[in-house]
Design a protein around this motif. Sequence first.
Motif, PDB file in Angstrom:
ATOM      1  N   TYR A  25      -6.994  37.071  11.348  1.00 40.02           N
ATOM      2  CA  TYR A  25      -8.045  38.327  12.394  1.00 40.02           C
ATOM      3  C   TYR A  25      -7.100  39.868  11.233  1.00 40.02           C
ATOM      4  O   TYR A  25      -6.163  39.405  10.898  1.00 40.02           O
ATOM      5  CB  TYR A  25      -7.017  38.976  12.634  1.00 40.02           C
ATOM      6  CG  TYR A  25      -8.833  38.088  13.772  1.00 40.02           C
ATOM      7  CD1 TYR A  25      -9.955  38.004  14.677  1.00 40.02           C
ATOM      8  CD2 TYR A  25      -8.511  36.947  14.435  1.00 40.02           C
ATOM      9  CE1 TYR A  25     -10.770  37.174  15.037  1.00 40.02           C
ATOM     10  CE2 TYR A  25      -9.321  35.963  15.768  1.00 40.02           C
ATOM     11  CZ  TYR A  25     -10.155  36.270  15.707  1.00 40.02           C
ATOM     12  OH  TYR A  25     -11.060  35.496  16.095  1.00 40.02           O
ATOM     13  N   THR A  26      -8.272  41.051  10.937  1.00 42.73           N
ATOM     14  CA  THR A  26      -7.352  42.454  10.572  1.00 42.73           C
ATOM     15  C   THR A  26      -8.140  43.270  11.658  1.00 42.73           C
ATOM     16  O   THR A  26      -8.239  42.608  12.677  1.00 42.73           O
ATOM     17  CB  THR A  26      -7.889  42.613   9.594  1.00 42.73           C
ATOM     18  OG1 THR A  26      -9.300  42.834   9.844  1.00 42.73           O
ATOM     19  CG2 THR A  26      -7.439  41.904   7.947  1.00 42.73           C
ATOM     20  N   ALA A  27      -6.801  43.990  11.859  1.00 47.08           N
ATOM     21  CA  ALA A  27      -7.243  45.366  13.049  1.00 47.08           C
ATOM     22  C   ALA A  27      -6.493  46.373  12.706  1.00 47.08           C
ATOM     23  O   ALA A  27      -5.649  46.555  11.777  1.00 47.08           O
ATOM     24  CB  ALA A  27      -6.361  44.713  14.138  1.00 47.08           C
ATOM     25  N   ARG A  28      -7.113  47.592  12.751  1.00 49.98           N
ATOM     26  CA  ARG A  28      -7.067  48.642  12.946  1.00 49.98           C
ATOM     27  C   ARG A  28      -6.322  49.553  13.577  1.00 49.98           C
ATOM     28  O   ARG A  28      -6.347  49.335  14.872  1.00 49.98           O
ATOM     29  CB  ARG A  28      -8.126  49.709  12.319  1.00 49.98           C
ATOM     30  CG  ARG A  28      -7.955  51.026  12.066  1.00 49.98           C
ATOM     31  CD  ARG A  28      -8.348  51.770  11.713  1.00 49.98           C
ATOM     32  NE  ARG A  28     -10.232  51.641  11.935  1.00 49.98           N
ATOM     33  CZ  ARG A  28     -10.050  52.786  13.055  1.00 49.98           C
ATOM     34  NH1 ARG A  28      -9.942  53.146  13.365  1.00 49.98           N
ATOM     35  NH2 ARG A  28     -11.616  52.471  13.939  1.00 49.98           N
ATOM     36  N   SER A  65       0.407  33.050  -2.715  1.00 55.39           N
ATOM     37  CA  SER A  65      -0.958  32.468  -2.321  1.00 55.39           C
ATOM     38  C   SER A  65      -1.806  32.332  -3.228  1.00 55.39           C
ATOM     39  O   SER A  65      -1.594  33.256  -4.380  1.00 55.39           O
ATOM     40  CB  SER A  65      -1.242  32.616  -0.739  1.00 55.39           C
ATOM     41  OG  SER A  65      -1.962  34.270  -1.252  1.00 55.39           O
ATOM     42  N   PRO A  66      -2.159  30.861  -3.608  1.00 52.63           N
ATOM     43  CA  PRO A  66      -3.107  30.892  -4.290  1.00 52.63           C
ATOM     44  C   PRO A  66      -4.771  31.322  -4.539  1.00 52.63           C
ATOM     45  O   PRO A  66      -4.951  32.184  -3.602  1.00 52.63           O
ATOM     46  CB  PRO A  66      -3.444  28.701  -4.683  1.00 52.63           C
ATOM     47  CG  PRO A  66      -2.544  29.098  -3.623  1.00 52.63           C
ATOM     48  CD  PRO A  66      -1.471  29.809  -2.635  1.00 52.63           C
ATOM     49  N   ALA A  67      -5.004  32.464  -5.156  1.00 49.05           N
ATOM     50  CA  ALA A  67      -6.156  32.566  -5.748  1.00 49.05           C
ATOM     51  C   ALA A  67      -7.212  32.091  -5.035  1.00 49.05           C
ATOM     52  O   ALA A  67      -7.113  31.185  -4.930  1.00 49.05           O
ATOM     53  CB  ALA A  67      -6.174  33.293  -6.911  1.00 49.05           C
ATOM     54  N   GLY A  68      -8.117  32.883  -4.595  1.00 47.44           N
ATOM     55  CA  GLY A  68      -9.426  31.655  -3.682  1.00 47.44           C
ATOM     56  C   GLY A  68      -9.458  32.211  -2.391  1.00 47.44           C
ATOM     57  O   GLY A  68      -8.669  33.393  -1.318  1.00 47.44           O
ATOM     58  N   ALA A  69     -10.879  32.298  -1.929  1.00 47.11           N
ATOM     59  CA  ALA A  69     -10.975  32.688  -0.419  1.00 47.11           C
ATOM     60  C   ALA A  69     -10.698  31.721   0.721  1.00 47.11           C
ATOM     61  O   ALA A  69     -10.673  32.572   2.239  1.00 47.11           O
ATOM     62  CB  ALA A  69     -12.403  32.745  -0.220  1.00 47.11           C
ATOM     63  N   VAL A  70     -10.382  31.030   0.690  1.00 45.34           N
ATOM     64  CA  VAL A  70      -9.708  29.804   1.767  1.00 45.34           C
ATOM     65  C   VAL A  70      -7.748  28.811   1.573  1.00 45.34           C
ATOM     66  O   VAL A  70      -7.693  29.218   0.836  1.00 45.34           O
ATOM     67  CB  VAL A  70     -10.636  27.923   1.145  1.00 45.34           C
ATOM     68  CG1 VAL A  70     -10.081  27.479   2.691  1.00 45.34           C
ATOM     69  CG2 VAL A  70     -11.542  28.746   1.157  1.00 45.34           C
ATOM     70  N   HIS A 129      -1.525  34.220   2.760  1.00 48.35           N
ATOM     71  CA  HIS A 129      -3.146  34.603   2.369  1.00 48.35           C
ATOM     72  C   HIS A 129      -3.343  35.404   2.835  1.00 48.35           C
ATOM     73  O   HIS A 129      -3.823  36.234   1.996  1.00 48.35           O
ATOM     74  CB  HIS A 129      -3.762  33.158   3.027  1.00 48.35           C
ATOM     75  CG  HIS A 129      -5.428  33.519   2.474  1.00 48.35           C
ATOM     76  ND1 HIS A 129      -6.242  32.962   1.334  1.00 48.35           N
ATOM     77  CD2 HIS A 129      -6.184  33.892   3.088  1.00 48.35           C
ATOM     78  CE1 HIS A 129      -6.562  33.110   1.100  1.00 48.35           C
ATOM     79  NE2 HIS A 129      -7.009  33.751   2.553  1.00 48.35           N
ATOM     80  N   ILE A 130      -3.013  36.111   3.847  1.00 54.54           N
ATOM     81  CA  ILE A 130      -3.885  37.323   4.954  1.00 54.54           C
ATOM     82  C   ILE A 130      -2.867  38.567   3.507  1.00 54.54           C
ATOM     83  O   ILE A 130      -3.742  39.334   3.549  1.00 54.54           O
ATOM     84  CB  ILE A 130      -3.878  37.002   6.350  1.00 54.54           C
ATOM     85  CG1 ILE A 130      -4.826  36.410   6.575  1.00 54.54           C
ATOM     86  CG2 ILE A 130      -4.096  38.818   6.586  1.00 54.54           C
ATOM     87  CD1 ILE A 130      -4.715  35.992   7.602  1.00 54.54           C
ATOM     88  N   ILE A 131      -1.793  38.372   3.764  1.00 53.26           N
ATOM     89  CA  ILE A 131      -0.982  39.581   3.105  1.00 53.26           C
ATOM     90  C   ILE A 131      -1.205  39.758   1.649  1.00 53.26           C
ATOM     91  O   ILE A 131      -2.260  41.320   1.624  1.00 53.26           O
ATOM     92  CB  ILE A 131       0.159  39.605   3.198  1.00 53.26           C
ATOM     93  CG1 ILE A 131       0.854  39.262   4.811  1.00 53.26           C
ATOM     94  CG2 ILE A 131       0.802  40.548   2.432  1.00 53.26           C
ATOM     95  CD1 ILE A 131       2.263  38.599   4.737  1.00 53.26           C
ATOM     96  N   GLN A 159      -6.582  44.760  -1.132  1.00 49.85           N
ATOM     97  CA  GLN A 159      -7.961  44.947  -0.761  1.00 49.85           C
ATOM     98  C   GLN A 159      -9.246  43.694  -0.997  1.00 49.85           C
ATOM     99  O   GLN A 159     -10.647  44.475  -1.037  1.00 49.85           O
ATOM    100  CB  GLN A 159      -8.346  46.586  -1.584  1.00 49.85           C
ATOM    101  CG  GLN A 159      -7.304  47.038  -1.563  1.00 49.85           C
ATOM    102  CD  GLN A 159      -7.815  48.657  -2.155  1.00 49.85           C
ATOM    103  OE1 GLN A 159      -8.664  49.540  -3.098  1.00 49.85           O
ATOM    104  NE2 GLN A 159      -7.450  49.897  -1.524  1.00 49.85           N
ATOM    105  N   ASP A 160      -8.608  42.865  -1.068  1.00 49.64           N
ATOM    106  CA  ASP A 160      -9.790  42.303  -0.505  1.00 49.64           C
ATOM    107  C   ASP A 160     -10.431  41.733   0.856  1.00 49.64           C
ATOM    108  O   ASP A 160     -11.501  41.020   1.069  1.00 49.64           O
ATOM    109  CB  ASP A 160      -9.654  40.480  -1.349  1.00 49.64           C
ATOM    110  CG  ASP A 160     -10.126  40.507  -2.682  1.00 49.64           C
ATOM    111  OD1 ASP A 160     -10.146  41.356  -3.618  1.00 49.64           O
ATOM    112  OD2 ASP A 160      -8.588  39.519  -3.222  1.00 49.64           O
TER     113      ASP A 160
END
Length: 321
Positions: free
Chosen positions: A265-268, A29-34, A311-313, A319-320
Amino acid sequence: MSVPDGGSTPADNPPPSGDGVSWPESSPSPAGAVPVLSRSAHDRSHLARSLPDPTGGRPVRVLTVDERRTVPVEEDGGRPRLLWEERTGLPEGAIYLGEADGVPYAAVRGDRRLTVGGRPADTWAGLRDLGADLDDLDAGLLAEAVAMVEWHERHRFSPLSGARTTIERAGWVQRDPETGAELFPRTDPAVIMLVHDGGDRCVLGRQAVWPPGRFSILAGFVEPGESAEGAVAREVAEEVGLRVTDIRYAGSQPWPFPQSLMLGYTARAEGDLTLRLDPTEIEEARWFTRDELRSGTGPQALPPAVSIARHIIDRWVTQDL
């Protein structure tokens, strides 16, 4: 995974529907938070929708969306751009999308053509193919246009009386002519989550209908009366038999295939980390390490860049998240 009425497909990275639209190549995915389909650079001008002419008499740029939800595209120095047709006014039946830099934009349903507004179309392509490569303005307008066309195509009749609806407010309201009720565009919330072990491993799974070797993070629709976080915990337990905690929001993205909003989301995972699959939903699932995902020695293919899954992966691998 529960599927809402209206024909929604599995929540993220659905397979081609047989309409000739192929999977895009798997790429970062392209760099960036969105997430790429969450980008936007136009004003939706919601108040203008109630005006007799939301364009205010100005020329309008119109995008044609065909029955396969593809649109005309021109290449501009190797980068695709949507091919807009300049019209003197808003066409009958058009859906008003908003404006940018004083220019109104709209979408219409139509057939493929070799030329649009006197200019040749280099190709016709869909949002899955183009989303990651378009600039912010075109990406936001195309996601909106496809979502609205899908709504119009799938909701031509009132669920209250069965009567064919009439269109109002520049395409943003359908009215039941018998009851007078206003019907608004529909969006189905879905959750998509990267489950990790608190260290360097995450769970990726695959559905049988996906291309061979393609893995993604888990996903599912939010059920009535359920919170998004509750849906995360329920879907993970249903699909791979894990109990999760530390559920954290990671962003959202429209996914108009046909009408979803992906909530990331992330979840542990906690307790027993043995995967117990529901074979009706997941064909295969495995724990993968960051190194495997980073080096390419893990799955044969990951989701394409256009998806929030990728994007999430990618953000987790670096580690962002």
